[in-house]
Design a protein around this motif. Structure first.
Motif, mmCIF file in Angstrom:
data_model
loop_
_atom_site.group_PDB
_atom_site.id
_atom_site.type_symbol
_atom_site.label_atom_id
_atom_site.label_comp_id
_atom_site.label_asym_id
_atom_site.label_seq_id
_atom_site.Cartn_x
_atom_site.Cartn_y
_atom_site.Cartn_z
ATOM 1 N N GLU A 1 0.807 -1.186 -0.015
ATOM 2 C CA GLU A 1 0.074 -0.166 -0.147
ATOM 3 C C GLU A 1 0.939 1.159 -0.207
ATOM 4 O O GLU A 1 2.098 1.077 0.153
ATOM 5 N N CYS A 2 0.391 2.378 0.187
ATOM 6 C CA CYS A 2 0.968 3.503 -0.268
ATOM 7 C C CYS A 2 1.910 4.284 0.740
ATOM 8 O O CYS A 2 2.616 4.672 0.525
ATOM 9 N N ASN B 1 6.032 21.761 -9.037
ATOM 10 C CA ASN B 1 5.422 22.048 -10.296
ATOM 11 C C ASN B 1 3.974 21.381 -10.252
ATOM 12 O O ASN B 1 3.400 21.400 -11.560
ATOM 13 N N GLY B 2 3.248 21.341 -9.031
ATOM 14 C CA GLY B 2 1.780 20.528 -9.069
ATOM 15 C C GLY B 2 1.906 19.096 -9.383
ATOM 16 O O GLY B 2 0.667 18.634 -9.300
ATOM 17 N N LEU B 3 2.847 18.338 -9.256
ATOM 18 C CA LEU B 3 3.072 17.392 -9.610
ATOM 19 C C LEU B 3 3.216 16.210 -8.348
ATOM 20 O O LEU B 3 3.941 16.732 -7.622
ATOM 21 N N TYR B 4 2.637 15.060 -8.129
ATOM 22 C CA TYR B 4 2.847 14.231 -7.022
ATOM 23 C C TYR B 4 2.889 12.620 -7.463
ATOM 24 O O TYR B 4 2.519 12.426 -8.421
ATOM 25 N N PHE B 5 3.957 12.020 -6.598
ATOM 26 C CA PHE B 5 3.840 10.675 -6.940
ATOM 27 C C PHE B 5 3.213 10.037 -5.846
ATOM 28 O O PHE B 5 3.288 9.858 -4.605
ATOM 29 N N GLY B 6 2.053 9.157 -6.332
ATOM 30 C CA GLY B 6 1.388 8.268 -5.209
ATOM 31 C C GLY B 6 1.551 6.948 -5.825
ATOM 32 O O GLY B 6 0.960 6.766 -6.957
ATOM 33 N N HIS B 7 1.520 6.001 -5.040
ATOM 34 C CA HIS B 7 1.761 4.590 -5.260
ATOM 35 C C HIS B 7 0.388 4.158 -5.794
ATOM 36 O O HIS B 7 -0.552 4.177 -5.154
#
Length: 279
Positions: free
Chosen positions: A112-113, A192-198
């Motif tokens: 999970e994340c 810059n408004g980006l995200y890493f979500g698993h």
């Protein structure tokens, strides 16, 4: 704004990696005050933050999948899976090799994340400080939710001073009880408004909110949103390890951090209760 205790002039982006330049620009433009002993101390944090971003992107491309604890999987050559779904380091492998295997053989892993965030941070420590430091400091790893080795030194951060490389949380207060894993999303701020979500990859924040909103109770009018829960490693503590391993001289430390910090420690592992298990 960046302030150096030794009176050094502002750092220029010359010689920095592109990710480091981006982080420096955002730190310089932020109204919060970021205090450093010297430019070398700032360079250490920039390098580790850049390694967090690179590790997040690498995990997104690794083939590792999302799963609940009950269905988690791992490579048995490096980890033993416990009945509750935790990954326990095998005694015949090194911590650094085991973490790297997740990125090399991602198709063998699902989790999970919250666990994904810890994995990203562990790899960033390896890339910043090397195998010898990591293997010494992070022996007997267990990967499970927000349980982590106390040497990771995670702290709660003032959301007004969030930077790329911090871990944020998107909350879904009206989550459908039939899909409780959509209660929120732990994510790395990629800038810059980006995200890493698993499980969702590197995407704009609005895309994470839309995904969470699709999993609310019927007729809910309460949207998911980016919460005030932000965490990051204590970079000053990790920088202080440098001298003990024959690495280049570290900058003098001891200045108070300008960001609000909080942690809860339990034995050899630490849990951050304010970040629920999420997608």
């Amino acid at each position: 704004m960046i302030v150096f205790a030794d009176g050094s002039p502002p750092m220029t982006p010359a010689g920095l990696l592109p990710a480091e330049q981006m982080i420096l620009e955002k730190m310089s433009a932020n109204p919060a005050v970021f205090r450093f002993a010297s430019p070398s101390s700032l360079r250490f944090e920039l390098r580790m933050r850049a390694n967090i971003l690179e590790s997040a992107a690498a995990l997104a491309q690794s083939g590792a999948q999302f799963s609940t604890f009950a269905n988690s999987t791992c490579n048995p050559a490096y980890w033993t899976r416990s009945p509750k779904g935790a990954f326990e380091l095998r005694p015949d492998v090194t911590p650094a090799d085991a973490i790297r295997d997740i990125f090399r053989n991602g198709s063998l892993y699902s989790f999970e994340c919250a666990t994904a965030m810890v994995i990203v941070l562990y790899r960033a420590v390896i890339e910043t400080l090397g195998d010898a430091v990591f293997n010494d400091r992070f022996a007997n790893l267990v990967l499970y939710d927000w349980h982590y080795d106390r040497d990771l030194n995670l702290r709660r951060i003032d959301p007004a001073s969030v930077l790329p490389g911090d871990v944020v949380y998107f909350s879904n207060p009206d989550v459908n009880p039939l899909t409780p894993w959509w209660i929120g999303e732990n994510a790395v701020d990629m800038g810059n408004g980006l995200y890493f979500g698993h499980g969702v990859g590197v995407v704009p924040g609005d895309e994470i909110i839309r995904a969470l909103n699709r999993n609310r109770v019927p007729f809910s009018t309460v949207s998911a949103s980016l919460s005030d829960n932000v965490i990051a490693p204590d970079f000053r503590v990790m920088e202080s390890w440098v001298n003990g391993y024959g690495m280049p001289q570290a900058a003098s430390l001891g200045l108070p951090l300008s960001r609000t910090l909080m942690t809860v420690r339990i034995g050899e592992a630490t849990e951050l209760r304010f970040l629920p298990v999420a997608f």
